[in-house]
Design an enzyme around this catalytic site. Structure first.
Site, PDB file in Angstrom:
ATOM      1  N   LYS A 185      13.898 -14.820  -9.873  1.00 46.47           N
ATOM      2  CA  LYS A 185      13.655 -13.746 -10.835  1.00 46.47           C
ATOM      3  C   LYS A 185      12.701 -14.209 -11.918  1.00 46.47           C
ATOM      4  O   LYS A 185      11.761 -13.522 -12.275  1.00 46.47           O
ATOM      5  CB  LYS A 185      14.963 -13.282 -11.512  1.00 46.47           C
ATOM      6  CG  LYS A 185      15.875 -12.389 -10.734  1.00 46.47           C
ATOM      7  CD  LYS A 185      15.370 -10.990 -10.464  1.00 46.47           C
ATOM      8  CE  LYS A 185      14.553 -10.920  -9.216  1.00 46.47           C
ATOM      9  NZ  LYS A 185      15.193 -10.787  -7.943  1.00 46.47           N
ATOM     10  N   GLU A 233      18.505 -17.424  -6.930  1.00 46.03           N
ATOM     11  CA  GLU A 233      18.095 -16.074  -7.312  1.00 46.03           C
ATOM     12  C   GLU A 233      17.616 -16.043  -8.769  1.00 46.03           C
ATOM     13  O   GLU A 233      16.636 -15.375  -9.099  1.00 46.03           O
ATOM     14  CB  GLU A 233      19.253 -15.090  -7.069  1.00 46.03           C
ATOM     15  CG  GLU A 233      19.009 -13.659  -7.493  1.00 46.03           C
ATOM     16  CD  GLU A 233      17.789 -12.991  -6.859  1.00 46.03           C
ATOM     17  OE1 GLU A 233      17.179 -13.549  -5.933  1.00 46.03           O
ATOM     18  OE2 GLU A 233      17.425 -11.906  -7.328  1.00 46.03           O
ATOM     19  N   LYS A 283       6.337  -4.284  -3.621  1.00 45.15           N
ATOM     20  CA  LYS A 283       7.767  -4.078  -3.435  1.00 45.15           C
ATOM     21  C   LYS A 283       8.193  -4.189  -1.976  1.00 45.15           C
ATOM     22  O   LYS A 283       9.228  -4.741  -1.657  1.00 45.15           O
ATOM     23  CB  LYS A 283       8.119  -2.698  -3.987  1.00 45.15           C
ATOM     24  CG  LYS A 283       9.577  -2.361  -3.931  1.00 45.15           C
ATOM     25  CD  LYS A 283      10.321  -3.041  -5.042  1.00 45.15           C
ATOM     26  CE  LYS A 283      11.809  -2.839  -4.956  1.00 45.15           C
ATOM     27  NZ  LYS A 283      12.520  -3.923  -5.629  1.00 45.15           N
ATOM     28  N   GLU A 290       8.975 -14.958 -10.595  1.00 39.92           N
ATOM     29  CA  GLU A 290       8.167 -13.834 -10.115  1.00 39.92           C
ATOM     30  C   GLU A 290       7.713 -12.906 -11.240  1.00 39.92           C
ATOM     31  O   GLU A 290       6.672 -12.279 -11.125  1.00 39.92           O
ATOM     32  CB  GLU A 290       8.867 -13.044  -9.007  1.00 39.92           C
ATOM     33  CG  GLU A 290      10.048 -12.238  -9.434  1.00 39.92           C
ATOM     34  CD  GLU A 290      10.694 -11.483  -8.275  1.00 39.92           C
ATOM     35  OE1 GLU A 290       9.997 -11.034  -7.372  1.00 39.92           O
ATOM     36  OE2 GLU A 290      11.928 -11.334  -8.295  1.00 39.92           O
ATOM     37  N   ARG A 313       4.154  -0.272  -4.644  1.00 39.51           N
ATOM     38  CA  ARG A 313       3.816  -0.784  -3.307  1.00 39.51           C
ATOM     39  C   ARG A 313       2.528  -1.614  -3.294  1.00 39.51           C
ATOM     40  O   ARG A 313       2.155  -2.181  -2.281  1.00 39.51           O
ATOM     41  CB  ARG A 313       3.670   0.378  -2.315  1.00 39.51           C
ATOM     42  CG  ARG A 313       4.900   1.248  -2.223  1.00 39.51           C
ATOM     43  CD  ARG A 313       4.699   2.362  -1.228  1.00 39.51           C
ATOM     44  NE  ARG A 313       4.574   1.840   0.109  1.00 39.51           N
ATOM     45  CZ  ARG A 313       5.605   1.565   0.901  1.00 39.51           C
ATOM     46  NH1 ARG A 313       6.828   1.780   0.481  1.00 39.51           N
ATOM     47  NH2 ARG A 313       5.397   1.089   2.107  1.00 39.51           N
ATOM     48  N   ASN A 322      -1.676   2.220   5.626  1.00 44.10           N
ATOM     49  CA  ASN A 322      -0.753   1.181   5.155  1.00 44.10           C
ATOM     50  C   ASN A 322      -0.358   0.368   6.379  1.00 44.10           C
ATOM     51  O   ASN A 322       0.177   0.920   7.331  1.00 44.10           O
ATOM     52  CB  ASN A 322       0.475   1.840   4.515  1.00 44.10           C
ATOM     53  CG  ASN A 322       1.602   0.849   4.263  1.00 44.10           C
ATOM     54  OD1 ASN A 322       1.345  -0.330   4.033  1.00 44.10           O
ATOM     55  ND2 ASN A 322       2.822   1.324   4.309  1.00 44.10           N
ATOM     56  N   GLY A 323      -0.631  -0.939   6.349  1.00 40.89           N
ATOM     57  CA  GLY A 323      -0.276  -1.785   7.489  1.00 40.89           C
ATOM     58  C   GLY A 323      -1.410  -2.733   7.826  1.00 40.89           C
ATOM     59  O   GLY A 323      -2.287  -2.979   6.994  1.00 40.89           O
ATOM     60  N   HIS A 346      18.948 -36.379  -6.150  1.00 38.32           N
ATOM     61  CA  HIS A 346      18.156 -36.786  -4.987  1.00 38.32           C
ATOM     62  C   HIS A 346      16.693 -36.372  -5.134  1.00 38.32           C
ATOM     63  O   HIS A 346      15.977 -36.271  -4.142  1.00 38.32           O
ATOM     64  CB  HIS A 346      18.761 -36.189  -3.715  1.00 38.32           C
ATOM     65  CG  HIS A 346      20.177 -36.650  -3.494  1.00 38.32           C
ATOM     66  ND1 HIS A 346      20.483 -37.932  -3.117  1.00 38.32           N
ATOM     67  CD2 HIS A 346      21.355 -36.009  -3.660  1.00 38.32           C
ATOM     68  CE1 HIS A 346      21.801 -38.062  -3.033  1.00 38.32           C
ATOM     69  NE2 HIS A 346      22.352 -36.904  -3.360  1.00 38.32           N
ATOM     70  N   CYS A 396       0.837  -1.194   0.000  1.00 36.07           N
ATOM     71  CA  CYS A 396       0.000   0.000   0.000  1.00 36.07           C
ATOM     72  C   CYS A 396       0.879   1.254   0.000  1.00 36.07           C
ATOM     73  O   CYS A 396       1.899   1.312   0.679  1.00 36.07           O
ATOM     74  CB  CYS A 396      -0.930   0.089   1.198  1.00 36.07           C
ATOM     75  SG  CYS A 396      -2.090  -1.272   1.298  1.00 36.07           S
ATOM     76  N   TRP A 452      -2.447  -2.875  -1.691  1.00 32.31           N
ATOM     77  CA  TRP A 452      -2.090  -4.289  -1.798  1.00 32.31           C
ATOM     78  C   TRP A 452      -2.963  -4.968  -0.757  1.00 32.31           C
ATOM     79  O   TRP A 452      -2.797  -4.758   0.444  1.00 32.31           O
ATOM     80  CB  TRP A 452      -0.608  -4.496  -1.500  1.00 32.31           C
ATOM     81  CG  TRP A 452      -0.150  -5.904  -1.721  1.00 32.31           C
ATOM     82  CD1 TRP A 452       0.284  -6.433  -2.901  1.00 32.31           C
ATOM     83  CD2 TRP A 452      -0.065  -6.959  -0.755  1.00 32.31           C
ATOM     84  NE1 TRP A 452       0.624  -7.759  -2.726  1.00 32.31           N
ATOM     85  CE2 TRP A 452       0.414  -8.104  -1.416  1.00 32.31           C
ATOM     86  CE3 TRP A 452      -0.361  -7.059   0.604  1.00 32.31           C
ATOM     87  CZ2 TRP A 452       0.613  -9.323  -0.779  1.00 32.31           C
ATOM     88  CZ3 TRP A 452      -0.171  -8.276   1.252  1.00 32.31           C
ATOM     89  CH2 TRP A 452       0.320  -9.393   0.547  1.00 32.31           C
TER      90      TRP A 452
HETATM   91  C1  F6R Z   1      12.344 -10.413  -5.268  1.00 34.36           C
HETATM   92  C2  F6R Z   1      12.195  -9.402  -4.240  1.00 34.36           C
HETATM   93  C3  F6R Z   1      11.790  -9.849  -2.880  1.00 34.36           C
HETATM   94  C4  F6R Z   1      12.519  -9.012  -1.815  1.00 34.36           C
HETATM   95  C5  F6R Z   1      11.977  -9.367  -0.419  1.00 34.36           C
HETATM   96  C6  F6R Z   1      12.714  -8.624   0.661  1.00 34.36           C
HETATM   97  O1  F6R Z   1      12.784  -9.861  -6.467  1.00 34.36           O
HETATM   98  O2  F6R Z   1      12.364  -8.238  -4.480  1.00 34.36           O
HETATM   99  O3  F6R Z   1      11.999 -11.207  -2.694  1.00 34.36           O
HETATM  100  O4  F6R Z   1      13.879  -9.274  -1.899  1.00 34.36           O
HETATM  101  O5  F6R Z   1      10.612  -9.057  -0.364  1.00 34.36           O
HETATM  102  O6  F6R Z   1      12.581  -7.242   0.508  1.00 34.36           O
HETATM  103  P1  F6R Z   1      13.573  -6.249   1.230  1.00 34.36           P
HETATM  104  O7  F6R Z   1      14.915  -6.437   0.623  1.00 34.36           O
HETATM  105  O8  F6R Z   1      13.010  -4.887   0.980  1.00 34.36           O
HETATM  106  O9  F6R Z   1      13.566  -6.623   2.676  1.00 34.36           O
END
Ligand code: F6R
Length: 610
Positions: free
Chosen positions: A487, A483, A605, A490, A27, A103-104, A506, A2, A77
């Site tokens: 990527k 990672e 985010k 997502e 957000r 927000n929260g 395994h 949010c 969100w």
């Molecule tokens: C993936 C991504 C998330 C963040 C995770 C932690 O691309 O961006 O997995 O890495 O939500 O977020 P931060 O780093 O803000 O604590």
């Protein structure tokens, strides 16, 4: 999770709020809404809609709000209540005299709602947020600040709030506890927002509101108080980046722009942190001799930042001999970890607002651990919670999938390892200097790879039809595989799994057939030959192999269907290098499939809820 923005001043509120809100869309993008007090009127005009800000703009074109110079806006969100018009913010009380954005999460909202309903309050949404509006309505007796103060004392959970009332149309009340909120300080106008980019068009002077503080904003004044009502004098900071940093600048997506920024991000960090061949980590307030007392290091983080932590473990253990455990923050906080005053916790977070990471570090500190955080957002909650902060200064990351923040985090972890190695004398000065020399080559190597990105584009298009991807890596590049898989899944929604190559037999080997692709992270390292054996096992089962390998490696071409090359580099640093082609591969596949790479479905985010 949010985004909220509020404006009070002499200008028309609606366009400022909508432009600011666009900068917060990363957000959350389930619904959007706006409320303005029309000048000279006794009511609050509201428009909201399910969907994105663009949908809200269409609604406003058909049903414009009356002109007004004070208002609030929100992009959601969804947590409590499905994403629809009814649950979109802002929310009113019964009388429609009070309007709030939030927000929260309000953890005790069910109990509060039951009481309010018993008192005949009428609810119009399924959200936790709406209880706050009704509580303020109950607490109001002529002073909005006082009513909000009384109401927030009844709340449990995390919240950043903006509140306006048509009874007092000359002020916005802002509240922060557990969710970020800044105040943008302008000339005869002031703003509240979840993040700095939302106000940068109008001002670069901001106050980072502290947890447990609230503020009253009028056109010409910002007053800040504790929840107990004591006045506090907050510092006004000048923001170090400008509006261009939060624009796409000609790139098709923020993610692509942020991928291209990486060589500059690393170069800037090295320039700032390396004094000749010595590592200087201002912000690391714990003295090197204290590190000698450290018996155990925990790295805690979520998602991509957790993968950065996994890379960091190899370096820190190798350079210090201190055992390192890397935990997902959401697990760490509940598993009763063994922590005492000889424990060091390193928390990694781009936003510094991730609820699980914050809860984990609070738990660790309560048990006596020292805390260092690696953080990108200046003034974030995590930074304020820490004994020492290492800012990555990667600039605002707007694309929901983390790219430059990850690369900056692993670069910082390497510098931290090198710095600590000075106290532990695990490696010679000559060796350290050799590592630093190699590190300084990385920005140039990134630029080389970016110049050749067409090859990655071609390979991505060619392989984008596969319905499932396995990512394999070994040793220090096992986290690279994790990672790479994150990527891809997502932003493209293709199932993708990261695995240590040695574990393949395994279980995951059962997945392999001609319909699956396997991305093998196989630069020239000490385990290269073992990786080649794994590739052969995949080929024997008709799996499609795409290898990330070192330039000049002729033998890999015999084993892999497609090869993406990276320049040769010291083995330890290969995770830094292979991150780039893995990001580009995911990006191009997702774009080819028509996915919204900057705003993937269901994600936000900054994950400020548990
Ligand atoms: C993936 C991504 C998330 C963040 C995770 C932690 O691309 O961006 O997995 O890495 O939500 O977020 P931060 O780093 O803000 O604590």
């Amino acid at each position: 999770m949010c985004g909220i923005i509020g404006y009070i001043g002499n200008r028309e509120a609606q366009p400022l709020l909508i432009e600011g809100l666009k900068k917060l869309e990363y957000r959350g993008y389930d619904s959007a809404g706006i409320g303005v007090i029309p000048t000279g009127k006794q009511h609050i005009a509201v428009q909201k809609t399910e969907g994105k800000i663009i949908d809200l703009i269409s609604v406003l074109e058909k049903h414009p709000l009356a002109s007004g110079c004070i208002g609030l806006s929100h992009t959601r969100w969804a947590t409590h209540g499905v994403p629809n018009h009814r649950n979109a913010h802002p929310h009113f009380d019964c009388s429609k005299k009070f309007l709030i954005v939030h927000n929260g999460i309000i953890e005790n909202y069910e109990a509060l709602k039951a009481k309010l309903v018993a008192q005949k309050h009428v609810f119009r949404s399924d959200t936790d947020t709406e209880v706050i509006a009704h509580l303020i309505e109950d607490c109001y007796s002529g002073d909005l600040l006082e009513a909000v103060r009384k109401a927030v004392k009844l709340l449990r959970g995390a919240f950043a709030l903006g509140v306006i009332s048509s009874y007092q149309p000359d002020q916005i009340i802002a509240v922060r506890t557990g969710s970020p909120l800044i105040i943008g300080v302008g000339q005869h106008e002031n703003f509240i927002a979840s993040d700095v980019p939302a106000v940068l068009d109008s001002t670069n002077r901001v106050i980072y509101l502290e947890d447990g503080h609230m503020a009253r904003l009028t056109r010409d004044r910002v007053e800040v108080f504790s929840f107990e009502g004591e006045r506090v004098s907050p510092a006004v900071h000048k923001v170090a980046f400008n509006i261009e940093a939060v624009q796409k600048q000609g790139y098709a997506h923020f993610m692509l722009k942020e991928i291209h920024e990486q060589p500059d991000v690393i170069e800037r960090m090295l320039k700032f942190r390396l004094k000749g061949m010595a590592v200087g980590l201002d912000g690391l307030t714990i003295l090197p001799e204290h590190f000698k007392r450290v018996k155990h290091i925990y790295i805690v983080a979520c998602g991509t930042a957790y993968h950065a932590g996994l890379v960091g473990r190899y370096w820190i253990e190798a350079l210090t001999t201190i055992p390192v455990t890397v935990d997902m923050a959401s697990e760490f906080r509940y598993r009763n970890p063994i922590i005492d005053k000889n424990t060091l916790v390193i928390a990694i977070s781009q936003s510094g607002e991730t609820a699980d990471t914050l809860a984990a570090v609070k738990e660790a500190r309560a048990r006596g651990a020292k805390l260092i955080s690696i953080c990108n957002v200046v003034g974030s909650s995590l930074a304020r919670e820490s004994d020492g902060v290492l800012y990555t200064h990667a600039g605002p990351e707007i694309g929901v999938a983390s790219t430059k923040a990850y690369v900056a985090q692993i670069c910082m972890l390497y510098l931290l390892g090198l710095k600590l190695s000075q106290s532990f004398k695990k490696i010679s000065t000559k060796q350290r200097q050799q590592y630093i020399k190699e590190l300084k080559r990385v920005p140039g190597l990134y630029r080389d790879i970016l110049h050749r990105k067409k090859v990655i584009h071609r390979i991505a298009r060619k392989n984008s039809h596969f319905g499932c991807f396995l990512f394999l890596g070994r040793n220090i590049n096992f986290p690279s595989a994790l990672e790479g898989a994150l990527k891809l899944k997502e932003i493209s929604y293709i199932p993708a799994e990261g695995y240590p190559a040695g574990e393949m037999k395994h279980g995951p080997i059962a997945l392999i057939d001609e319909y699956r692709a396997v991305i093998c992270v196989a630069p020239q390292t000490s385990l290269y030959e073992k990786m080649i054996s794994n590739i052969q096992e995949i080929r024997a089962r008709k799996g499609k192999v795409i290898a990330i390998a070192t330039e000049g490696d002729l033998s890999i071409k015999k084993h892999a269907h497609d090869v993406i090359t990276v320049p040769p580099l010291e083995e330890n640093l290969t995770p830094l290098l292979v991150a780039l082609p893995l990001q580009l591969l995911a990006y191009y596949i997702a774009v080819h499939l028509g996915c919204n790479v900057d705003q993937p479905r269901n994600l936000a985010k900054s994950v400020t809820v548990e």
